[in-house]
Motif scaffolding. Structure first.
Motif, PDB file in Angstrom:
ATOM      1  N   MET A 353       6.807  -8.373  16.025  1.00 36.47           N
ATOM      2  CA  MET A 353       5.801  -7.499  15.388  1.00 36.47           C
ATOM      3  C   MET A 353       6.187  -7.051  13.823  1.00 36.47           C
ATOM      4  N   VAL A 354       5.169  -7.238  12.837  1.00 35.48           N
ATOM      5  CA  VAL A 354       5.176  -6.765  11.466  1.00 35.48           C
ATOM      6  C   VAL A 354       3.939  -5.637  11.746  1.00 35.48           C
ATOM      7  N   ILE A 355       4.345  -4.473  11.180  1.00 36.80           N
ATOM      8  CA  ILE A 355       3.162  -3.406  11.344  1.00 36.80           C
ATOM      9  C   ILE A 355       3.045  -2.662   9.825  1.00 36.80           C
ATOM     10  N   ASP A 356       1.681  -2.676   9.372  1.00 33.67           N
ATOM     11  CA  ASP A 356       1.544  -2.199   7.852  1.00 33.67           C
ATOM     12  C   ASP A 356       0.302  -1.482   7.919  1.00 33.67           C
ATOM     13  N   ALA A 357       0.140  -0.700   6.955  1.00 33.90           N
ATOM     14  CA  ALA A 357      -1.501  -0.191   6.511  1.00 33.90           C
ATOM     15  C   ALA A 357      -1.962   0.583   7.422  1.00 33.90           C
ATOM     16  N   SER A 358      -3.103   0.025   7.788  1.00 38.09           N
ATOM     17  CA  SER A 358      -3.786   1.102   8.879  1.00 38.09           C
ATOM     18  C   SER A 358      -3.255   1.424  10.142  1.00 38.09           C
ATOM     19  N   ALA A 359      -2.534   0.172  10.697  1.00 37.89           N
ATOM     20  CA  ALA A 359      -1.756   0.294  11.800  1.00 37.89           C
ATOM     21  C   ALA A 359      -0.605   1.413  11.635  1.00 37.89           C
ATOM     22  N   LEU A 360      -0.237   1.650  10.659  1.00 39.15           N
ATOM     23  CA  LEU A 360       0.883   2.902  10.652  1.00 39.15           C
ATOM     24  C   LEU A 360       0.115   4.071  10.541  1.00 39.15           C
ATOM     25  N   THR A 361      -1.075   4.104   9.801  1.00 45.38           N
ATOM     26  CA  THR A 361      -1.715   5.358   9.872  1.00 45.38           C
ATOM     27  C   THR A 361      -2.188   5.615  11.277  1.00 45.38           C
ATOM     28  N   LEU A 362      -2.596   4.732  12.125  1.00 47.74           N
ATOM     29  CA  LEU A 362      -2.914   5.148  13.483  1.00 47.74           C
ATOM     30  C   LEU A 362      -1.830   5.317  14.424  1.00 47.74           C
ATOM     31  N   LEU A 363      -0.625   4.851  14.078  1.00 50.25           N
ATOM     32  CA  LEU A 363       0.443   5.028  14.773  1.00 50.25           C
ATOM     33  C   LEU A 363       1.255   6.489  14.476  1.00 50.25           C
ATOM     34  N   ALA A 364       0.676   7.130  13.513  1.00 56.18           N
ATOM     35  CA  ALA A 364       1.305   8.314  12.824  1.00 56.18           C
ATOM     36  C   ALA A 364       0.920   9.504  14.080  1.00 56.18           C
ATOM     37  N   SER A 365       0.065   9.275  14.684  1.00 59.38           N
ATOM     38  CA  SER A 365      -0.219  10.403  15.765  1.00 59.38           C
ATOM     39  C   SER A 365       0.822  10.579  16.789  1.00 59.38           C
ATOM     40  N   ARG A 366       1.280   9.291  17.070  1.00 58.77           N
ATOM     41  CA  ARG A 366       2.384   9.217  18.287  1.00 58.77           C
ATOM     42  C   ARG A 366       3.457   8.172  17.797  1.00 58.77           C
ATOM     43  N   GLY A 384       3.469   7.319   1.314  1.00 62.17           N
ATOM     44  CA  GLY A 384       2.331   8.074   2.070  1.00 62.17           C
ATOM     45  C   GLY A 384       2.496   7.911   3.588  1.00 62.17           C
ATOM     46  N   GLU A 385       2.293   6.620   3.931  1.00 58.77           N
ATOM     47  CA  GLU A 385       2.355   6.298   5.213  1.00 58.77           C
ATOM     48  C   GLU A 385       3.845   6.648   5.900  1.00 58.77           C
ATOM     49  N   PHE A 386       4.563   6.806   5.140  1.00 57.49           N
ATOM     50  CA  PHE A 386       6.092   7.201   5.844  1.00 57.49           C
ATOM     51  C   PHE A 386       5.983   8.793   6.026  1.00 57.49           C
ATOM     52  N   SER A 387       5.254   9.456   5.166  1.00 55.86           N
ATOM     53  CA  SER A 387       5.010  10.956   5.420  1.00 55.86           C
ATOM     54  C   SER A 387       4.302  11.047   6.747  1.00 55.86           C
ATOM     55  N   ARG A 388       3.086  10.401   6.763  1.00 55.71           N
ATOM     56  CA  ARG A 388       2.440  10.538   8.086  1.00 55.71           C
ATOM     57  C   ARG A 388       3.144   9.995   9.152  1.00 55.71           C
ATOM     58  N   LEU A 389       4.068   9.405   9.290  1.00 59.61           N
ATOM     59  CA  LEU A 389       4.972   8.834  10.448  1.00 59.61           C
ATOM     60  C   LEU A 389       6.192  10.115  10.525  1.00 59.61           C
ATOM     61  N   THR A 390       6.457  10.843   9.764  1.00 60.10           N
ATOM     62  CA  THR A 390       7.524  11.731   9.803  1.00 60.10           C
ATOM     63  C   THR A 390       7.339  12.953   9.663  1.00 60.10           C
ATOM     64  N   GLY A 391       6.046  13.459   9.031  1.00 60.61           N
ATOM     65  CA  GLY A 391       5.768  14.744   8.938  1.00 60.61           C
ATOM     66  C   GLY A 391       6.491  15.223   7.736  1.00 60.61           C
ATOM     67  N   LEU A 392       7.070  14.602   6.721  1.00 61.07           N
ATOM     68  CA  LEU A 392       7.734  15.027   5.796  1.00 61.07           C
ATOM     69  C   LEU A 392       6.798  14.789   4.357  1.00 61.07           C
ATOM     70  N   ASP A 393       6.931  15.652   3.498  1.00 60.75           N
ATOM     71  CA  ASP A 393       6.298  15.577   2.235  1.00 60.75           C
ATOM     72  C   ASP A 393       6.762  14.400   1.482  1.00 60.75           C
ATOM     73  N   THR A 394       5.873  13.811   0.560  1.00 56.34           N
ATOM     74  CA  THR A 394       6.337  12.631  -0.060  1.00 56.34           C
ATOM     75  C   THR A 394       7.613  13.081  -1.021  1.00 56.34           C
ATOM     76  N   ALA A 395       7.657  13.983  -1.678  1.00 51.13           N
ATOM     77  CA  ALA A 395       8.513  14.616  -2.548  1.00 51.13           C
ATOM     78  C   ALA A 395       9.932  14.467  -1.684  1.00 51.13           C
ATOM     79  N   THR A 396       9.985  15.030  -0.676  1.00 51.96           N
ATOM     80  CA  THR A 396      10.994  15.027   0.170  1.00 51.96           C
ATOM     81  C   THR A 396      11.924  13.714   0.529  1.00 51.96           C
ATOM     82  N   ILE A 397      10.767  12.860   0.666  1.00 55.09           N
ATOM     83  CA  ILE A 397      11.095  11.229   1.053  1.00 55.09           C
ATOM     84  C   ILE A 397      11.715  10.713  -0.140  1.00 55.09           C
ATOM     85  N   GLN A 398      11.074  10.949  -1.262  1.00 52.30           N
ATOM     86  CA  GLN A 398      11.411  10.182  -2.537  1.00 52.30           C
ATOM     87  C   GLN A 398      12.792  10.684  -3.004  1.00 52.30           C
ATOM     88  N   LYS A 399      13.132  12.062  -2.669  1.00 46.56           N
ATOM     89  CA  LYS A 399      14.516  12.571  -3.032  1.00 46.56           C
ATOM     90  C   LYS A 399      15.438  11.738  -2.388  1.00 46.56           C
TER      91      LYS A 399
END
Length: 510
Positions: A353-366, A384-399
């Motif tokens: 599978m390759v998962i992107d976009a809306s599917a990642l947003t919907l997976l972010a709950s679990r 932004g999607e990475f942030s939703r998956l991890t609960g980290l803010d984007t600034a922390t991710i980008q650092k």
């Protein structure tokens, strides 16, 4: 090319010294090599060169380059910033050599003395930053911060030794005032922070000087690598003369919804353009007329009636039979019913599978659902999607893009493509690749859908997941670079990436 952390490079330096290579010899090789790189790019005879040296070994490297540039005919002035600090024996010996040769060395103990020297920064043709090396872990302050500011305000060419002073060599983040170099000459091995974002923007051109570290000094285990033309050439699949379309994979895209047909179209056309033998878009029956008016070589298959935008799980699983890879996400509706189906599909899908976009947003709950996948999974989040998956803010991710991508990949057991400047690709085994291609013009609607299609195509053609993701990211960026050269960054559209893909492949001389 493998990249290294500060701790790894210090360990490799220690291996060299333990093997009997004197630290003084390593310093000589570093400074002499840096001087050679400067001379290769710019004339130095008769030019004004200002070398600012800190108290550590980086300052010692500065003393060596000063001597070699003076030997080449440059008018060299050396500044010892903070001269009261204790020097290493090797740096002290190289300073003594400068004194013995009567080369001008000036102590700068305070702001008052530095103030008198400000015109020297403005008049220098070349400025050499030898203040701090890879050991810096805090913002430069006081006199050092002011010297860095004067460096950056100078009209002269700026050369950084090993690492631009002020830059974290592991994650590429400026710690405070940071030298913005035109050339960075790094010693022994390339450092991660010089090649990831945003560090590469502070380095200018980066070149590695060999200082004779033994090959055995390189650490074992998963590493961080910079992708290159040569590496991608080696990875991309070749076509046998006797091949047929069945040899090149059948890609499924469950994508698109009313008002978002374009996402599915871009992903599917990217897969076809990348060489997939067959491409099918799965959609609700009401979308068929839209897609069939656009597609010629691409097939469509209705998996739900017009009044049911979200199909049954069984319909998707049935469509997977005999197919090579399933891509989900671009243009799908973001609602509870779709989210429930995606979580079930991840657990039961029988093909990669390759998962992107809306599917990642919907997976972010679990997001831990991804751990339950029975097949290889590649996810392609933007920050932004990475942030939703991890609960980290984007600034922390980008650092700490490399570290965060690696953590998520190893935690969830998936392959992560963290999009953005210098896209990071991480595998569940801890291996990481950094992609050097691409430009800001690619920050446009649909660009990510094209990448999804490329990844799915290469995965369907039989490349291992890590290799498929690396090749797709590299070619995606190369196509963006070629489109930028033709049209300019501000006007690139996602369709331009598709148009430039053949030229991107041709640039690799396959």
């Amino acid at each position: 090319m493998r990249l290294f952390t500060a701790a790894q490079t210090r360990a490799m330096d220690g291996v060299a010294i333990d093997a009997g290579i004197p630290a003084f010899s390593l310093m000589e090789l570093a400074g002499a090599g840096a001087a050679a790189e400067v001379r290769e790019r710019w004339p130095v005879a008769g030019r004004q060169v200002l070398v600012a040296c800190g108290p550590g070994n980086n300052g010692g490297d500065g003393f060596v380059i000063a001597r070699h540039l003076a030997n080449a005919g440059a008018y060299v002035q050396v500044l010892r910033i903070g001269p009261g600090k204790k020097m290493t024996p090797e740096a002290a010996l190289n300073l003594r050599i400068l004194h013995n040769l009567a080369l001008p060395v000036f102590d700068v103990p305070d702001f008052e003395v530095l103030g008198h020297l400000v015109p020297w920064f403005d008049e220098a043709d070349i400025l050499v930053d030898a203040l701090f090396g890879v050991g810096l872990d805090r913002a430069p302050d006081g006199l050092f911060a002011e010297v860095i500011r004067l460096f950056n305000e100078s009209p002269g060419l700026r050369v950084a030794l090993d690492v631009p002073s002020g830059l974290d060599s592991d994650c590429g983040q400026p710690l405070g005032e940071t030298v913005r170099a035109d050339l960075t000459v790094t010693f022994g091995a390339p450092k991660i922070g010089l090649y990831t974002s945003p560090g590469f923007e502070w380095c200018g051109e980066t070149v590695v000087v060999d200082i004779s570290w033994p090959a055995a000094a390189e650490p074992e285990g998963p590493g961080v690598f910079l992708l290159s033309d040569a590496r991608i050439q080696d990875l991309l699949p070749r076509r046998r003369r006797s091949a047929h379309k069945g040899n090149f994979g059948h890609v499924l895209h469950w994508a698109g919804s009313p008002g978002k047909a374009g996402a599915a179209i871009l992903a599917a056309e990217a897969s076809l353009s990348m060489g997939s033998g067959l491409v099918t878009v799965l959609c609700e029956a009401g979308m068929l007329p839209i897609f069939m008016q656009r597609f010629t070589e691409i097939m469509c298959e209705a998996v739900s009636p017009p009044d049911r935008p979200v199909p049954e799980l069984g319909a998707i699983l049935a469509a997977c039979e005999g197919r090579s890879v399933l891509s989900i996400g671009p243009g799908l509706p973001v609602d509870a019913a779709c989210g429930k189906l995606i979580h079930e599909l991840v657990r039961k899908c029988p093909i990669p599978m390759v998962i992107d976009a809306s599917a990642l947003t919907l997976l972010a709950s679990r997001p831990d659902t991804l751990k339950k996948a029975k097949v290889p999974v590649i996810i392609t989040p933007h920050p932004g999607e990475f942030s939703r998956l991890t609960g980290l803010d984007t600034a922390t991710i980008q650092k700490e893009r490399v570290g965060q991508a690696r953590k998520l990949a190893t935690r969830l057991g998936v392959f992560v493509v963290l999009k953005g400047a210098r896209t990071v690709i991480a595998g569940p085994d801890g291996s990481v690749a950094i992609n050097p291609t691409g430009n800001p013009g690619m920050a446009t609607a649909g660009s990510g859908d094209v990448l999804t299609g490329l990844v799915a195509s290469l995965l369907g053609q039989g490349l291992p997941p890590m290799e498929a993701a690396c090749c797709a990211a590299f070619l995606h960026g190369r196509a963006g670079d070629l489109a930028s050269q033709e049209k300019g960054e501000a006007v690139i559209r996602a369709t331009d990436l598709l148009d430039a893909l053949p030229s991107a492949l041709a640039s690799l001389e396959l």
